[in-house]
Design an enzyme around this catalytic site. Structure first.
Site, PDB file in Angstrom:
ATOM      1  N   ARG A  29       0.847  -1.190   0.000  1.00 58.17           N
ATOM      2  CA  ARG A  29       0.000   0.000   0.000  1.00 58.17           C
ATOM      3  C   ARG A  29       0.883   1.241   0.000  1.00 58.17           C
ATOM      4  NH1 ARG A  29      -5.775   0.337  -0.263  1.00 58.17           N
ATOM      5  NH2 ARG A  29      -6.497  -1.734   0.214  1.00 58.17           N
ATOM      6  N   ASP A  30       0.562   2.223  -0.815  1.00 54.88           N
ATOM      7  CA  ASP A  30       1.325   3.475  -0.797  1.00 54.88           C
ATOM      8  C   ASP A  30       1.039   4.206   0.512  1.00 54.88           C
ATOM      9  OD1 ASP A  30       2.626   5.433  -3.228  1.00 54.88           O
ATOM     10  OD2 ASP A  30       2.047   6.360  -1.346  1.00 54.88           O
ATOM     11  N   ILE A  31       2.109   4.718   1.121  1.00 58.27           N
ATOM     12  CA  ILE A  31       1.963   5.379   2.427  1.00 58.27           C
ATOM     13  C   ILE A  31       1.206   6.702   2.305  1.00 58.27           C
ATOM     14  CG2 ILE A  31       4.098   6.759   2.472  1.00 58.27           C
ATOM     15  CD1 ILE A  31       4.573   5.549   5.292  1.00 58.27           C
ATOM     16  N   ASN A  87       6.919   6.021 -12.886  1.00 56.41           N
ATOM     17  CA  ASN A  87       7.561   7.323 -13.064  1.00 56.41           C
ATOM     18  C   ASN A  87       9.058   7.125 -13.254  1.00 56.41           C
ATOM     19  OD1 ASN A  87       5.099   8.621 -12.681  1.00 56.41           O
ATOM     20  ND2 ASN A  87       5.347   8.593 -10.453  1.00 56.41           N
ATOM     21  N   VAL A  96      11.461   7.679  -5.580  1.00 58.64           N
ATOM     22  CA  VAL A  96      12.194   6.559  -4.990  1.00 58.64           C
ATOM     23  C   VAL A  96      12.939   5.831  -6.113  1.00 58.64           C
ATOM     24  CG1 VAL A  96      12.026   4.425  -3.658  1.00 58.64           C
ATOM     25  CG2 VAL A  96      10.447   6.304  -3.185  1.00 58.64           C
ATOM     26  N   HIS A 100       9.207   0.837  -9.674  1.00 58.15           N
ATOM     27  CA  HIS A 100       7.919   0.468  -9.072  1.00 58.15           C
ATOM     28  C   HIS A 100       6.801   0.965  -9.967  1.00 58.15           C
ATOM     29  CE1 HIS A 100       9.074   4.444  -7.577  1.00 58.15           C
ATOM     30  NE2 HIS A 100       7.780   4.735  -7.533  1.00 58.15           N
ATOM     31  N   HIS A 102       2.726   2.155 -10.007  1.00 55.44           N
ATOM     32  CA  HIS A 102       1.588   2.589  -9.183  1.00 55.44           C
ATOM     33  C   HIS A 102       0.313   1.968  -9.763  1.00 55.44           C
ATOM     34  CE1 HIS A 102       3.746   6.087  -7.249  1.00 55.44           C
ATOM     35  NE2 HIS A 102       4.523   5.882  -8.295  1.00 55.44           N
TER      36      HIS A 102
HETATM   37  P1  AMP Z   1       7.418   7.771  -7.140  1.00 52.24           P
HETATM   38  O1  AMP Z   1       7.173   9.213  -6.802  1.00 52.24           O
HETATM   39  O2  AMP Z   1       6.852   7.316  -8.426  1.00 52.24           O
HETATM   40  O3  AMP Z   1       8.890   7.429  -6.967  1.00 52.24           O
HETATM   41  O4  AMP Z   1       6.625   6.963  -6.044  1.00 52.24           O
HETATM   42  C1  AMP Z   1       7.102   6.702  -4.781  1.00 52.24           C
HETATM   43  C2  AMP Z   1       5.913   6.370  -3.949  1.00 52.24           C
HETATM   44  O5  AMP Z   1       6.358   5.703  -2.794  1.00 52.24           O
HETATM   45  C3  AMP Z   1       5.134   7.582  -3.468  1.00 52.24           C
HETATM   46  O6  AMP Z   1       3.794   7.471  -3.930  1.00 52.24           O
HETATM   47  C4  AMP Z   1       5.207   7.498  -1.957  1.00 52.24           C
HETATM   48  O7  AMP Z   1       4.033   7.894  -1.323  1.00 52.24           O
HETATM   49  C5  AMP Z   1       5.514   6.036  -1.734  1.00 52.24           C
HETATM   50  N1  AMP Z   1       6.226   5.731  -0.507  1.00 52.24           N
HETATM   51  C6  AMP Z   1       7.317   6.350   0.005  1.00 52.24           C
HETATM   52  N2  AMP Z   1       7.698   5.757   1.155  1.00 52.24           N
HETATM   53  C7  AMP Z   1       6.839   4.731   1.366  1.00 52.24           C
HETATM   54  C8  AMP Z   1       6.705   3.737   2.370  1.00 52.24           C
HETATM   55  N3  AMP Z   1       7.541   3.677   3.427  1.00 52.24           N
HETATM   56  N4  AMP Z   1       5.714   2.842   2.271  1.00 52.24           N
HETATM   57  C9  AMP Z   1       4.852   2.899   1.220  1.00 52.24           C
HETATM   58  N5  AMP Z   1       4.927   3.807   0.243  1.00 52.24           N
HETATM   59  C10 AMP Z   1       5.908   4.719   0.302  1.00 52.24           C
END
Ligand code: AMP
Length: 336
Positions: A29-31, A87, A96, A100, A102
């Protein structure tokens, strides 16, 4: 090289809500969800982005879409629709550096807007301007959200309601060496005898300004009272109860306020774990917070909920008992 957040989740160094996992892929799950359903589907191999993929990743990335399909089905959004995106680098909005995808759904997501939309050839002279104004407003909102997320004093969008339970004398007595001899007016500066307070010193606490903390310096260890862990127990305490625990219980004290306030002054040997960053500081907390101590936490007092944020994280990892001094720094300062 420092591990990115997803690698740490894969390696089980920090928690996440796992929706799917196999040898090659994990879905969490996205945080900070951007839609009611927002799952991140992450290949476990350390690939930075699509840019760094090669032939050997074809199968895994293909399977990412099957995982997305199955998750969408299990969330009941297959028919209503959803979006799967990845992305890449800064213009793509990647934050990140671990590949990954979404999976977003649960509400109408709108069209993927072109940032070059200008209204040429639309037939209406205003349409392009309106669209640009809309884009500007969205950018401003995006910037505000981004700033809020990056700001250490960020505002949370959804205010979490905490169960607030007040500690009774019985809750405390089992941790006090001599509860009968610990009057409610006892303060850390006048501990009862024998004083068995067993604080755990931290590196932060050693930088303490003696002027602000002299009154709270614990007496030398004489005897360690037996400690019975109560995992997950979080209760609120008054100034008197806080003072009694500091005077004669084995404790570990946490200041949940921001670093600036902590640096200006804090109680005794408190270690600083800022409540708004509690999730990010999980590894740090697990490495430093002892399990054989009563955990005492405070923040500013009043409406401050930072202590509860820290308590919530520690509770998840089986710490307890955790006592929150609700009067916090404000009350402490009026009495010292
Ligand atoms: P991006 O911006 O495409 O790199 O997406 C990174 C995603 O990771 C963002 O939507 C964040 O909300 C999510 N994210 C960052 N840290 C965590 C975490 N500890 N657990 C779950 N999702 C995270």
């Amino acid at each position: 090289m420092e591990k990115n957040i997803f690698q740490r989740i894969i390696d089980r160094e920090i928690p996440a809500t796992i929706e799917y996992e196999d040898d090659e892929i994990i879905a969490i799950r996205d945080i900070a969800p951007s839609a009611p359903i927002h799952v991140l589907i992450i290949p476990k191999r350390a690939i930075t982005s699509i840019n760094s993929t090669d032939e050997s990743d074809v199968e895994t990335i293909g399977r990412v879409f099957l995982v997305a399909r199955d998750l969408a089905k299990s969330f009941g959004i297959s028919e209503s629709g959803y979006r799967v995106v990845t992305n890449i680098n800064s213009d793509g909005g990647q934050t990140v550096p671990h590949l990954h995808f979404h999976l977003l759904g649960g509400q109408p997501l709108g069209r993927m807007n072109s940032t070059h939309a200008s209204g040429h050839g639309t037939g209406s002279p205003y349409r392009g301007t309106l669209r640009e104004a809309g884009i500007l407003i969205l950018c401003a909102i995006g910037l505000a959200i981004g700033f809020n997320m990056m700001n250490s004093k960020s505002i949370s969008w959804v205010k979490k309601e905490y169960d607030k339970v007040t500690a009774t004398s019985n809750d405390l007595n089992k941790y006090l060496t001599s509860p009968a001899n610990s009057p409610s007016t006892t303060t850390p500066s006048t501990p009862t005898t024998p004083n068995t307070a067993v604080p755990v010193e931290s590196e932060d606490s050693k930088k303490t300004d003696p002027a602000t903390t002299a009154a709270a310096k614990p007496a030398p260890v004489q005897e360690k009272p037996s400690f019975v862990a109560e995992p997950g127990v979080v209760k609120e305490i008054t100034y008197d109860q806080f003072s009694r625990l500091m005077a004669s219980a084995p404790y570990y004290l946490i200041d949940a306020r921001g670093a600036e306030k902590y640096a200006e002054g804090h109680i005794g040997n408190a270690t600083n774990f800022y409540g708004a960053e509690a999730q990010a500081r999980i590894p740090d907390m697990l490495a430093n917070v002892p399990r054989d101590r009563v955990i005492l936490i405070y923040c500013d007092g009043g409406e401050c909920e930072l202590s509860h944020h820290v308590a919530d994280v520690l509770k998840q990892f089986g710490y307890g008992p955790i006592f929150i001094f609700t009067g916090g720094w404000a009350e402490w300062k009026t009495k010292h």
